[in-house]
Structures are given as structure tokens and as C-alpha cells.
Design a protein around this motif. Structure first.
Motif, PDB file in Angstrom:
ATOM      1  N   TYR A  60       0.682 -10.359  19.694  1.00  0.00           N
ATOM      2  CA  TYR A  60       1.374 -10.954  18.549  1.00  0.00           C
ATOM      3  C   TYR A  60       1.050 -12.439  18.442  1.00  0.00           C
ATOM      4  O   TYR A  60       0.699 -12.943  17.386  1.00  0.00           O
TER       5      TYR A  60
ATOM      6  N   PRO B 239       2.530  -4.929   5.716  1.00  0.00           N
ATOM      7  CA  PRO B 239       2.168  -4.382   4.405  1.00  0.00           C
ATOM      8  C   PRO B 239       2.604  -5.226   3.223  1.00  0.00           C
ATOM      9  O   PRO B 239       1.898  -5.335   2.239  1.00  0.00           O
ATOM     10  N   PHE B 240       3.781  -5.878   3.295  1.00  0.00           N
ATOM     11  CA  PHE B 240       4.225  -6.552   2.080  1.00  0.00           C
ATOM     12  C   PHE B 240       3.600  -7.911   1.855  1.00  0.00           C
ATOM     13  O   PHE B 240       3.818  -8.525   0.841  1.00  0.00           O
ATOM     14  N   VAL B 241       2.812  -8.385   2.798  1.00  0.00           N
ATOM     15  CA  VAL B 241       2.157  -9.661   2.527  1.00  0.00           C
ATOM     16  C   VAL B 241       0.649  -9.599   2.695  1.00  0.00           C
ATOM     17  O   VAL B 241      -0.010 -10.616   2.786  1.00  0.00           O
TER      18      VAL B 241
ATOM     19  N   ALA C 242       0.391 -19.494  12.757  1.00  0.00           N
ATOM     20  CA  ALA C 242       1.492 -19.087  11.881  1.00  0.00           C
ATOM     21  C   ALA C 242       1.003 -18.402  10.611  1.00  0.00           C
ATOM     22  O   ALA C 242       0.144 -18.898   9.908  1.00  0.00           O
ATOM     23  N   GLY C 243       1.579 -17.268  10.345  1.00  0.00           N
ATOM     24  CA  GLY C 243       1.278 -16.610   9.078  1.00  0.00           C
ATOM     25  C   GLY C 243       0.032 -15.745   9.081  1.00  0.00           C
ATOM     26  O   GLY C 243      -0.036 -14.752   8.397  1.00  0.00           O
TER      27      GLY C 243
ATOM     28  N   MET D 113       0.906  -1.417  13.862  1.00  0.00           N
ATOM     29  CA  MET D 113       1.950  -2.423  13.717  1.00  0.00           C
ATOM     30  C   MET D 113       2.867  -2.412  14.933  1.00  0.00           C
ATOM     31  O   MET D 113       3.220  -3.451  15.477  1.00  0.00           O
TER      32      MET D 113
ATOM     33  N   PHE E  61       0.597 -12.127  10.116  1.00  0.00           N
ATOM     34  CA  PHE E  61       1.341 -11.409   9.078  1.00  0.00           C
ATOM     35  C   PHE E  61       0.464 -11.078   7.894  1.00  0.00           C
ATOM     36  O   PHE E  61       0.471  -9.984   7.379  1.00  0.00           O
ATOM     37  N   LEU E  62      -0.300 -12.071   7.476  1.00  0.00           N
ATOM     38  CA  LEU E  62      -1.118 -11.860   6.291  1.00  0.00           C
ATOM     39  C   LEU E  62      -2.081 -10.705   6.502  1.00  0.00           C
ATOM     40  O   LEU E  62      -2.489 -10.042   5.575  1.00  0.00           O
TER      41      LEU E  62
END
Ligand code: SF4
Lengths: 245, 455
Positions: B406, B421-423, B412-413, B396, B416-417
Motif C-alpha cells: 500500500y 474503481p471510483f477514481v 499520495a493519491g 484490491m 488510489f488513482l
């Protein structure tokens, strides 16, 4: 005045409207705003998980991207607090210190630096204000229910300038929503229960929108609202302040 | 493997109405605390003074301890020093054995919980009756206290009625708190009259005079101590204050913070044994000097055990004291426990959202939430996070510190997905269990900006 716009990674990826509203609002108030394209994240997710020692790369990048601005402004109290409290660079500490001192959360920047006294916007809805803890208790954006001290609230001061907005009261004015960074997955049960309770307080008092200074708390509450098929929406405070004008 | 805080609180949350009840009960106490604090315009100054006096005392602890010892000795009290829990238990047991005492009454001592004195004495053939009502209730239930001031706060009155029916012979189904309290009183009164040994805790020990103060609402500490031939008071070495005049600061803060009362009903000063009585003080370290040596965590020793940080903690209120699997639960427990055993208690500093409410209510201004953050750093550096967590954090970090990676990591998204960890998008994801995911928008802010603003 040149302002560097700091858009936290999850806002960039999931809530671009909060970033756009922040930018437009500042521009409307006559500020020259630049979004440095190479920014990523302030390193908070790692630091709060106990890995502050791994955030050097993030810190270096942050100082490189934002070092030259007069102010750094962001629509996230939590990320701003992290930069303010924990951004260090052992070989460029003087620069890091300057960066720490000029980073601002958007509502405080509006009330304290720009000293905004009126806003052109209109938002004819019932709104509940969630006090995100890092902004409220960390950055002292508002008085806190635990302290014996005079009452004030920077976010509220601004919301009061918006025409048509009706602020709803809450039973617990500054209880945490339970997001807490990685807490939201490592302590799933308590995190969700806290979120449900917080959302319920807003619903009971008839909120149409839940707003706040941190999109992360709102993302958590939105997840809970959607799961219960509620029509109530979450919206970053910058979007409300920028609305209808 | 033993369950950690997250698992224990998930168990607690299996019964949502009970969680609501627990949360509301403690929130009500928090509100009483707010009201009491607001009756004193000088509240914040009092907190500041309390914090400063403790800071001074901790900075000169060895001198004050010696002064206290000398003065207590002069008053006719026998002073013992215990380096750890084992030594403490051994000392108490030896005193009792020498006097041939087989049954004692005990009151107001979280320290003896910390040292697990009761089971130790039981093994040595000495019976202990806890005389604080709440302590007695958990003792009958064979459970540890779940709160330092309100030990049985996790028990509903019906459950207490059931326990009393079983152990004290009250009518079945009787759950009226007044009736139950009267029954307990009666039972305890008999106990007091037949016990020759009494053990109490200490709220404050005064170096200047060699006396100690015990605060109770039930008067049971006095009753026990006054009737017994031998009074043993056990205290952590951080309970000291330099002067008697400092006491006022703490007595004004303690109970207002704890329950919202202006004072405890009894603030009993013990200075010397009555003729024919023996009085002992056991000064216990048990990790306190180590904590004193940890600069970042030293302030935790200012704690006066009021419990306010627990009552205000939104996590404690919804996870219950037992989820902290240590004698002292809640935010303060989470910064004290890792000092004793980093491995066993590595989960506790993570049982918090770092909301900061605890630091705000703390009458001695301990920076509790900052210490939770700092413990996280110490624990992860010490390798308590396990290899997996460290590796994923490194990935990360690599991504977040390289703008190229990055941005090219996806539209978009997407990035992250996959990475945050939280998504993380999979059915086992704890985010998704009870919450919907945020929707990935058409464009990220960065992409929008590139299209809409000159660069
Ligand atoms: S840490 Fe502060 S609030 Fe918590 S029990 Fe100790 S004195 Fe009370």
C-alpha cells in the motif's frame, strides 16, 4: 487514555487535512493519540460490493494495528460503522469483538466519551451540514426524519460551540447524497443526480461550506461543485471544530 | 442482453426535469407520511407490535394457514393452494372456464402482477379489466405498474389525458384529474355491471375467523365482488395474521405509511359468499417458503405492501419503478426478486446506497438495507459478479491488506488513482463523466505524520 487514530485510506491519500485536524483536536483536548503506521483500509469497499468474504486480510491487519488501544477514533462514520458491524476474525473472534466495541466516530467520541462542552474555535461562515447516512442512521449520530422520536444531533451540538458559525437550514435535512461506495460508479446516473440535488439544496440556502462526518460524501459533492465551477467548499467537520484556535 | 437497473435508470435520467418531477411527487407523499406518523405518539410502538405479530405468524405459518383454511371452508369459501405462479394462473383460469366466464374485473392485486396473470388469461380467451384507476391507466398504456400503491405515478396528467382521449373518448387535451376520473368511473361502472367474475387481492387474512380484508380508496373491489357471481381472492401465504384484534395495528399503519391518510376509504371484510355466489381463495407460495427458509431474508415476508420504502428511497425516486424490471420495484422489490431468480435480479441489491431510510419508514420494521447488503454477499459468493469484478476485488484486497504494498504503491493519491474503481484516472471513468476528481495533495496523512510527530 490512549487513542488509536484510524484514518481511512481515501482520507489518508486525498484529504490529509481532515486527518490532521482530527489529530490536533484530540491532542488539544488532552488525549494521547497514536497513528499506527501500518494501517490501510477497513475493507468496506469490498464488503459493500458483496465481497465481505475477501476482507479477512484487512480485518486481521486492523485488529493487529488497533487491538491494544483504549479507544479507536476515526473521522469517518461510514468506516466506523463497517468495523462495528462487520469486522470478524474466525480464529481471533474475542479480539475482534473488543475492537468492534471500542471504535468511535470522532463527533460521537467528543460528545459521548470526552463529553466536550466547549470548543475554542472560530469559523465565521455560513455552513450547511450534510448528514452522512452511515453516521446518522447507522451510528445514530443524529435523530432521523423518518422516526417519531426526540430530535438530537451530535455533530450539530459541536458545531453550535464554534464561534461565528452560521448554520443554514436545508429543505431535506437528511437525504442521501448518492455516494454509496462503488454505487457512485456502478450507478453513475442516479449517483450524480442525487449529488446534484443535495448540493443544490445547500447552494439555494447560501452555504459557503458544506461539512459532514464523512469525507467520502464530501468528495462526491466536491466533484460536483468543482464541475460547476462553484466557489463553495467542502470541509470535514473536524477541520471546522479545529479551526481558528 | 436485457438492460440492468443502472442502464435503465440512466435512460430515465436522460430527461432531468422529469426526474425532478418524479422525485418531488414522491417526496411529497413521503412528507405526508411523516405528518401522519407524527400524529400518533405511539407510532414506533405500533411498528414494533406489527413487526412482532408478523414474526410470530411467520414462525408458525403452517399452523395458521391450516387454521385459516379450515375456518374459510366453514364459511363456505373454496380454498385452493398454488405452489407457484403457473399453478396460480391455472387455478384461476380453470375456475373461470368452469363457470363459462370470459370477462372479469380485477382489483388490488400485485400478486397477479407477480404471476403475470393478465397475459395468461388473455391467451386463454379471458378478458381482464383492471378497476383500480391507476391500474386501469397502466393497463390502457400497456405498461406494468411502476409502484405497488401508485401504479401510474410515473405518468403525468397530460399523458393520462392523452390515453383517455384515445381509449375512452375524452376531449383531446383534457388533463383535469377530476374530469378524467369521472370519465374512468363512468366507463368502469358499465364494466362492473356486465362482468360475472371478480378477482381481488387480499391485504390481510385472519386465521381465527377465516375472513379476509381488502383495503381500497375507490370502493371498486367491493363493487366488483358484490356484483359478481364468482369472487376469486388471490393472496400470498404471508398475508396472514392470527387474530382479528391484530388488524387494528395494521390498518392504523398501512395507509399512514402509504399515502399519509389515516385509513383507506374502504377496509372491506369478506367472510362468506352471499347466497348463490361462489367465493374462492387461492393461497400462493411462489417462492415464499424458500424465502422463509433463508434465515437472513425471512423478515422480508412481513411486508404489507404499503410502498413507503419506495417513496422514501432516493434511488427509486430518481430511477422510476420500471428500472427495477420486476413487478415489485424499490427497496422491497430488490430483496424479494433475487429470491425468485438470482441471475436475473443480481443487479437489484446494488441499486442502493444503503442509506437506511427504507428500514426506518417500514411499518413492519423490515431491516431492508441490511438485507440488501446481505444479498450482495450471497450473490457475489454465488458467482453472479462475473470473473472480472472478482479478480479486481482480489487485487484490491491484496493491496489493502499489505501495508508495505500500500505504501510503496506510490506517493499520495497515486495508488488510489490506479487501483480504486471510483477514481481510476481515465476518460471512460464514470466518476469523471459528471464530477471532478479530488486533487492529490502534496503529502498523504501518513507521510505528514511521519514528519510531524515522534514515533
Ligand atoms: S417493505 Fe415495509 S415499507 Fe416497503 S412496502 Fe413493505 S411494508 Fe411497506
Amino acid at each position: 487514555m490512549r487513542v488509536g487514530l484510524f484514518i481511512p485510506c481515501y482520507v489518508d491519500q486525498f484529504y490529509p487535512n481532515a486527518g490532521i485536524a482530527t489529530l490536533q483536536l484530540l491532542e488539544k483536548l488532552g488525549v494521547e493519540v497514536v497513528y499506527p503506521a501500518n494501517q490501510t483500509c477497513c475493507g468496506q469497499p469490498m464488503a459493500n460490493s458483496g465481497y465481505e468474504h475477501l476482507t479477512e486480510g484487512c480485518n486481521r491487519l486492523f485488529v493487529d494495528q488497533f487491538g491494544d488501544f483504549d479507544y479507536i477514533v476515526s473521522p469517518s462514520g461510514s468506516c466506523v460503522l463497517h468495523v462495528k458491524d462487520h469486522l470478524h476474525l474466525h480464529d481471533r473472534e474475542a479480539e475482534a469483538t473488543v475492537v468492534r466495541s471500542k471504535v468511535w466516530e470522532i463527533t460521537a467520541f467528543l460528545t459521548d466519551v470526552l463529553k466536550v462542552e466547549k470548543l475554542p474555535g472560530r469559523f465565521p461562515h455560513k455552513v450547511g451540514l450534510h448528514q452522512s447516512c452511515h453516521g446518522q442512521r447507522g451510528l445514530k449520530l443524529a435523530s432521523m426524519s423518518e422516526l417519531v422520536a426526540p430530535k438530537f444531533s451530535k455533530p450539530l451540538q459541536l458545531l453550535n460551540m464554534v464561534e461565528g458559525l452560521e448554520l443554514i437550514p436545508l429543505k431535506r435535512e437528511d437525504e442521501c447524497c448518492g455516494f454509496g461506495g462503488t454505487f457512485c460508479v456502478t450507478e453513475e446516473a442516479v449517483s450524480v443526480k442525487m449529488g446534484k440535488d443535495r448540493v443544490e439544496d445547500h447552494l439555494e440556502h447560501g452555504a459557503e461550506y458544506i461539512t459532514g462526518t464523512d469525507m467520502s460524501c464530501l468528495m462526491h459533492m466536491e466533484g460536483i461543485l468543482r464541475r460547476k465551477n462553484s466557489n463553495v467548499k467542502v470541509m470535514h467537520i473536524a477541520e471546522i471544530l479545529n479551526a481558528g484556535s | 442482453m436485457k438492460k440492468d437497473h443502472a442502464q435503465l435508470s440512466a435512460d430515465f435520467n436522460a430527461n432531468e426535469p422529469r426526474v425532478n418531477w418524479h422525485d418531488e411527487t414522491l417526496w411529497w407523499i413521503r412528507q405526508k407520511r411523516d405528518k401522519a406518523a407524527n400524529t400518533l405518539p405511539e407510532w414506533e410502538e405500533l411498528r414494533e407490535a406489527a413487526s412482532a405479530v408478523k414474526y410470530h405468524t411467520l414462525s408458525n405459518l403452517s399452523e395458521y394457514l391450516q387454521q385459516f383454511e379450515a375456518n374459510a371452508h366453514r364459511n363456505g369459501i373454496t380454498v385452493h393452494w398454488a405452489a407457484d405462479a403457473a399453478e396460480h394462473n391455472h387455478i384461476v383460469c380453470t375456475i373461470l372456464k368452469e363457470q363459462g366466464i370470459k370477462r372479469i374485473v380485477k382489483s388490488k392485486s400485485m400478486l397477479t402482477e407477480e404471476c403475470h396473470l393478465n397475459p395468461y388469461l388473455a391467451e386463454n380467451g379471458i378478458e381482464v379489466i383492471d378497476t383500480d384507476l391507476g391500474e386501469r391507466i397502466v393497463q390502457l398504456a400497456d405498461e406494468p405498474p411502476s409502484h405497488i400503491v401508485l401504479p401510474c405515478i410515473h405518468k403525468k396528467k397530460e399523458e393520462i389525458g392523452e390515453l383517455f382521449h384515445e381509449h375512452l373518448g375524452t376531449a383531446k387535451g383534457e388533463a383535469d384529474p377530476q374530469v378524467l376520473t369521472a370519465a374512468a368511473r363512468l366507463h368502469l361502472r358499465e364494466t362492473f355491471l356486465t362482468r360475472r367474475g371478480a378477482l381481488t387481492g387480499v391485504n390481510f387474512a385472519i386465521a381465527e375467523t377465516g375472513e379476509f380484508v381488502v383495503c381500497t380508496n375507490e370502493g371498486n373491489a367491493d363493487m366488483g365482488a358484490h356484483l359478481a357471481d364468482v369472487h376469486i381472492a388471490c393472496m400470498g401465504i404471508e398475508k396472514l395474521i392470527p387474530l382479528r384484534q391484530h388488524l387494528g395495528i395494521y390498518l392504523r399503519l398501512l395507509t399512514r405509511s402509504a399515502t399519509g391518510q389515516p385509513q383507506t376509504t374502504y377496509s372491506s371484510h369478506f367472510r362468506s359468499p352471499r347466497p348463490g355466489q361462489q367465493m374462492h381463495i387461492v393461497l400462493v407460495d411462489n417462492g415464499r417458503s424458500t424465502q422463509l427458509g433463508r434465515e437472513e431474508f425471512r423478515n422480508s415476508l412481513k411486508c404489507i405492501r404499503c410502498g413507503a420504502c419506495m417513496n422514501t428511497c432516493p434511488v427509486y425516486r430518481r430511477s422510476g419503478g420500471h428500472s427495477y424490471h420486476t413487478a415489485i420495484a424499490g427497496p422491497i422489490g430488490a430483496i424479494l426478486a433475487p429470491n425468485l431468480d438470482m441471475k436475473q435480479y443480481a443487479d437489484l441489491p446494488f441499486a442502493s446506497t444503503l442509506c437506511g431510510s427504507c428500514s426506518n419508514v417500514c411499518p413492519v420494521k423490515i431491516d431492508i438495507h441490511d438485507q440488501l447488503y446481505k444479498w450482495r454477499q450471497v450473490l457475489m459468493k454465488d458467482g453472479q459478479g462475473g470473473a472480472m469484478k472478482t479478480a479486481s476485488m482480489k487485487v484490491m484486497n491484496f493491496t489493502l491488506s499489505s501495508p508495505g504494498v500500500y505504501r510503496t504503491a506510490g506517493k499520495a493519491g497515486r495508488w488510489f488513482l490506479r487501483n480504486v474503481p471510483f477514481v481510476v484516472n481515465n476518460p471512460l471513468n464514470p466518476w469523471y463523466k459528471q464530477r471532478d476528481m479530488p486533487e492529490a495533495p502534496q503529502q498523504s496523512f501518513g507521510e505528514w505524520y511521519k514528519q510531524n510527530r515522534k514515533q
